[in-house]
Write an enzyme that holds these catalytic residues in place. Sequence first.
Site, PDB file in Angstrom:
ATOM      1  N   GLY A  33       1.930  -6.069  12.803  1.00  0.00           N
ATOM      2  CA  GLY A  33       2.499  -6.828  11.692  1.00  0.00           C
ATOM      3  C   GLY A  33       1.429  -7.509  10.883  1.00  0.00           C
ATOM      4  N   ASN A  34       1.857  -8.364   9.978  1.00  0.00           N
ATOM      5  CA  ASN A  34       0.904  -9.130   9.173  1.00  0.00           C
ATOM      6  C   ASN A  34       1.434 -10.548   8.983  1.00  0.00           C
ATOM      7  OD1 ASN A  34       2.417  -9.317   6.489  1.00  0.00           O
ATOM      8  ND2 ASN A  34       2.412  -7.107   6.841  1.00  0.00           N
ATOM      9  N   ARG A  35       0.618 -11.405   8.395  1.00  0.00           N
ATOM     10  CA  ARG A  35       0.936 -12.830   8.322  1.00  0.00           C
ATOM     11  C   ARG A  35       1.742 -13.242   7.094  1.00  0.00           C
ATOM     12  NH1 ARG A  35      -1.733 -15.378  12.347  1.00  0.00           N
ATOM     13  NH2 ARG A  35      -3.739 -14.508  12.995  1.00  0.00           N
ATOM     14  N   SER A  36       2.269 -12.300   6.340  1.00  0.00           N
ATOM     15  CA  SER A  36       3.050 -12.692   5.166  1.00  0.00           C
ATOM     16  C   SER A  36       4.297 -13.479   5.580  1.00  0.00           C
ATOM     17  CB  SER A  36       3.480 -11.447   4.381  1.00  0.00           C
ATOM     18  OG  SER A  36       4.349 -11.836   3.336  1.00  0.00           O
ATOM     19  N   ALA A 100       4.449  -7.576   1.646  1.00  0.00           N
ATOM     20  CA  ALA A 100       3.193  -7.098   2.226  1.00  0.00           C
ATOM     21  C   ALA A 100       3.533  -5.877   3.069  1.00  0.00           C
ATOM     22  CB  ALA A 100       2.553  -8.183   3.078  1.00  0.00           C
TER      23      ALA A 100
END
Length: 232
Positions: A33-36, A100
């Site tokens: 995943g990502n931090r958005s 994102a």
Amino acid sequence: QAAGAGTRALAGRRVLITAGGTREALDPVRFLGNRSSGKQGIAIARAARDAGANVHLIAAHVETPLPEGVRVTRVSSALELRDASLAAAEGCDVVVMAAAVADYRPDTVGEHKMKKSEDGTDPVIRLVRNPDILRELVTLRNEQGREQLVVGFAAETGDAERSVLDFGRAKLRRKGCDLLVLNEVGTDKVFGRDDTEVVVLSADSEDESGARGTKDEVARFVVARIASELHV
Ligand code: CTP
Ligand code: CA
């Protein structure tokens, strides 16, 4: 309605907004995943609603409350986001790709929860490219001759030779969208924070106007910029 300047600037317009960060499954319990946080995209959805638009929000793992009076579709992976976005874009006056999107996903998704190997070897995760949803949206729009404004986002850092604006201009051209909302990222500068700064680049003008403030203030600026683009 005789309200203040700029209010209801999107009255009757259909606006699709994607927000949040995609998750790419490795197995039934794990993902990349990502931090958005989705905050900026959701702020834009709220601002567009307040400007009178009919808003459809496609949300991928957002970490902030969803606005009332907005149609919401929840998705998880980039492929789900793509299917939902391409279907929902039809008939929209504006599409805003604030999500994102993971550039890559694991090439296989385990059907069962992965176990540690018994012979001590470490696993290798192979990644494959995800489709570029923004480019697909632009291509579809062009092929079908839709009158639709497509807005991309980019978070960039400059390097020794090229500035954030240089990277933004190049990305705007590569994506083929009409507007690109650009912000500079450093460690902790944008992700998850409430204040932010953007520059909006346009494909058919040199205009590089920007705004700085809370995500809601920046969202109102972006919505005003979108509305002015629709009215030219
Ligand atoms: N985007 C998209 N589909 C992808 C990747 C990105 O639609 N697979 C969209 C994002 O939602 C954003 C814009 O494209 O609106 C720019 O995203 P960014 O990650 O900056 O672009 P990339 O083409 O992936 O470039 P980079 O290699 O710099 O990550
Ligand atoms: Ca990317």
